[in-house]
Design a protein around this motif. Structure first.
Motif, mmCIF file in Angstrom:
data_model
loop_
_atom_site.group_PDB
_atom_site.id
_atom_site.type_symbol
_atom_site.label_atom_id
_atom_site.label_comp_id
_atom_site.label_asym_id
_atom_site.label_seq_id
_atom_site.Cartn_x
_atom_site.Cartn_y
_atom_site.Cartn_z
ATOM 1 N N LEU A 195 0.923 -1.284 0.084
ATOM 2 C CA LEU A 195 0.066 0.138 0.103
ATOM 3 C C LEU A 195 0.828 1.387 0.156
ATOM 4 O O LEU A 195 0.403 2.160 -0.846
ATOM 5 N N ARG A 196 1.985 1.259 0.613
ATOM 6 C CA ARG A 196 2.843 2.506 0.600
ATOM 7 C C ARG A 196 3.367 2.650 -0.772
ATOM 8 O O ARG A 196 3.574 3.907 -0.898
ATOM 9 N N LYS A 197 3.393 1.932 -1.572
ATOM 10 C CA LYS A 197 4.018 2.025 -2.863
ATOM 11 C C LYS A 197 2.899 2.382 -3.806
ATOM 12 O O LYS A 197 3.134 3.458 -4.463
ATOM 13 N N VAL A 198 1.881 1.758 -3.724
ATOM 14 C CA VAL A 198 0.732 1.975 -4.637
ATOM 15 C C VAL A 198 0.114 3.169 -4.237
ATOM 16 O O VAL A 198 -0.582 3.947 -5.309
ATOM 17 N N ARG A 202 -1.311 10.789 -2.777
ATOM 18 C CA ARG A 202 -1.102 11.774 -1.719
ATOM 19 C C ARG A 202 -1.650 13.199 -2.044
ATOM 20 O O ARG A 202 -2.227 14.033 -1.600
ATOM 21 N N ASP A 203 -1.796 13.152 -3.587
ATOM 22 C CA ASP A 203 -2.327 14.632 -4.268
ATOM 23 C C ASP A 203 -3.787 14.088 -4.613
ATOM 24 O O ASP A 203 -4.108 13.166 -5.259
ATOM 25 N N PRO A 204 -4.872 14.499 -3.854
ATOM 26 C CA PRO A 204 -6.178 14.093 -4.064
ATOM 27 C C PRO A 204 -6.721 14.303 -5.554
ATOM 28 O O PRO A 204 -7.597 13.349 -6.067
ATOM 29 N N GLN A 205 -6.193 15.607 -6.160
ATOM 30 C CA GLN A 205 -6.441 15.406 -7.591
ATOM 31 C C GLN A 205 -6.137 14.214 -8.442
ATOM 32 O O GLN A 205 -6.871 14.201 -9.359
ATOM 33 N N GLU A 256 -14.070 -6.371 -6.114
ATOM 34 C CA GLU A 256 -13.917 -6.859 -4.667
ATOM 35 C C GLU A 256 -15.242 -7.483 -4.438
ATOM 36 O O GLU A 256 -15.245 -8.498 -3.770
ATOM 37 N N TYR A 257 -16.486 -6.906 -4.739
ATOM 38 C CA TYR A 257 -17.607 -7.372 -4.320
ATOM 39 C C TYR A 257 -17.865 -8.701 -5.170
ATOM 40 O O TYR A 257 -18.978 -9.223 -4.808
ATOM 41 N N GLN A 258 -17.236 -8.960 -6.139
ATOM 42 C CA GLN A 258 -17.376 -10.231 -6.925
ATOM 43 C C GLN A 258 -16.389 -11.353 -6.430
ATOM 44 O O GLN A 258 -16.278 -12.399 -7.112
ATOM 45 N N GLY A 259 -15.580 -10.957 -5.519
ATOM 46 C CA GLY A 259 -14.775 -11.941 -4.857
ATOM 47 C C GLY A 259 -13.580 -12.112 -5.289
ATOM 48 O O GLY A 259 -12.524 -12.775 -4.993
ATOM 49 N N HIS A 260 -12.868 -10.841 -6.212
ATOM 50 C CA HIS A 260 -11.415 -10.724 -6.571
ATOM 51 C C HIS A 260 -10.931 -9.724 -5.724
ATOM 52 O O HIS A 260 -11.492 -8.478 -5.588
ATOM 53 N N PHE A 261 -9.793 -10.126 -5.056
ATOM 54 C CA PHE A 261 -9.012 -9.206 -4.012
ATOM 55 C C PHE A 261 -7.480 -8.882 -4.616
ATOM 56 O O PHE A 261 -6.920 -9.823 -5.092
ATOM 57 N N SER A 262 -7.271 -7.729 -4.924
ATOM 58 C CA SER A 262 -6.034 -7.279 -5.281
ATOM 59 C C SER A 262 -5.290 -6.192 -4.173
ATOM 60 O O SER A 262 -5.952 -5.085 -4.195
ATOM 61 N N PRO A 263 -4.557 -6.657 -3.558
ATOM 62 C CA PRO A 263 -3.560 -5.881 -2.572
ATOM 63 C C PRO A 263 -3.375 -4.572 -3.136
ATOM 64 O O PRO A 263 -3.184 -3.478 -2.463
#
Length: 291
Positions: free
Chosen positions: A90-93, A98-101, A131-138
């Protein structure tokens, strides 16, 4: 990987568009700001109104009639390693966001941007649908989490993952270990008739209605119309994710429709405040790290 029948997929498709954005969807009106509004309502106790405001949560989530959480499991080295790997990912992706724009330019949508909240969810509905279809990508969380600083600017603090509403504890544990984090679900939710979860996703809270249940009586104060425009059906504290109404009979009597569970399962991760997993996977929103 869990599979779903076509009828289940249709239901999940509907749920997809109603991701909680926390407060947790959706999920937390900022009580001090609400109290400030209520102070203009002559003859009312602004402290009491803020405490009972729908979705009025502090920066700490806890189990109650409107929220359930997965129980903790014993810690083990493998889970700890998995959790640290996810935090590092998460820190990388999340760095660019950090810029919300940047998030907005890439199609993220702010859930209820005009409603003061403890934490704001910027959601990529395509990723959330997966995610709601069961696919999870960290590396591709469905939602980004921001708080507002004293200047009113969005500051990135973390991300939220979602999972199908019928997920078992074992399934959730396989995604993010229950020994380090608590998945949560929103339960016993009363929404006024005329408001759906899809409406909330589009930011429609009845602010332009005149007879919507949950709104302040217009004649109660000169401030009432402004509060109603800001909070819509959440203005009087009965409806919503931490509203006073928590059972079907009371909901029906108040002119609402009752949802035993509003969303799927969700979990917040806060990766920027050091390596303490109790903070990264905690239920309290950490203060943004100093730049």
């Amino acid at each position: 990987m869990k599979t779903h029948r076509p009828d289940q997929m249709n239901k999940l498709g509907l749920v997809t568009v109603v991701i909680a954005i926390a407060s947790t969807l959706l999920v937390g009106i900022f009580a001090p700001a609400f109290a400030h509004d209520m102070s203009a309502m002559g003859g009312m106790d602004s402290h009491d109104m803020a405490a009972s405001a729908p979705n009025a949560m502090g920066s700490h989530m806890a189990m109650d009639t409107h929220m359930v959480m997965t129980p903790s499991r014993p810690e083990n080295p493998a889970d700890t390693e998995r959790a640290h790997d996810l935090v590092n990912t998460l820190r990388k992706v999340l760095a660019d966001y950090r810029d919300p724009q940047v998030a907005l330019d890439q199609g993220y949508k702010i859930f209820l941007p005009t409603v003061p909240q403890d934490v704001y969810h910027f959601t990529d509905y395509s990723a959330a649908a997966q995610e709601y279809q069961g696919h999870f990508s960290p590396a591709r969380p469905g939602s980004l989490l921001y708080v507002k600083n004293t200047a009113g600017n969005y500051v990135l603090v973390g991300a939220m993952y979602s999972a199908p509403p019928d997920s078992t504890p074992e399934r959730l544990d396989n995604l993010i270990p229950l020994s380090v984090g608590h998945w949560h679900a929103h339960t016993n939710i009363c929404l006024p008739k005329g408001i759906t979860l899809n409406d909330l996703l589009r930011g429609e809270i009845g602010e332009n209605a005149t007879e919507m249940p949950g709104m302040m009586p217009v004649g109660s104060s000169p401030a009432a119309p402004g509060i109603n425009r800001r909070l819509g059906f959440m203005a009087d504290g009965r409806f919503g994710f931490t509203g006073k109404i928590a059972d079907a009979p009371d909901c029906e009597a108040a002119g609402g429709h009752f949802l035993p569970q509003a969303f799927g399962w969700m979990i917040h991760v806060y990766p920027f405040n050091g390596d303490d997993l109790k903070i990264a996977f905690g239920t309290s929103i950490p203060k943004p790290a100093a730049n």
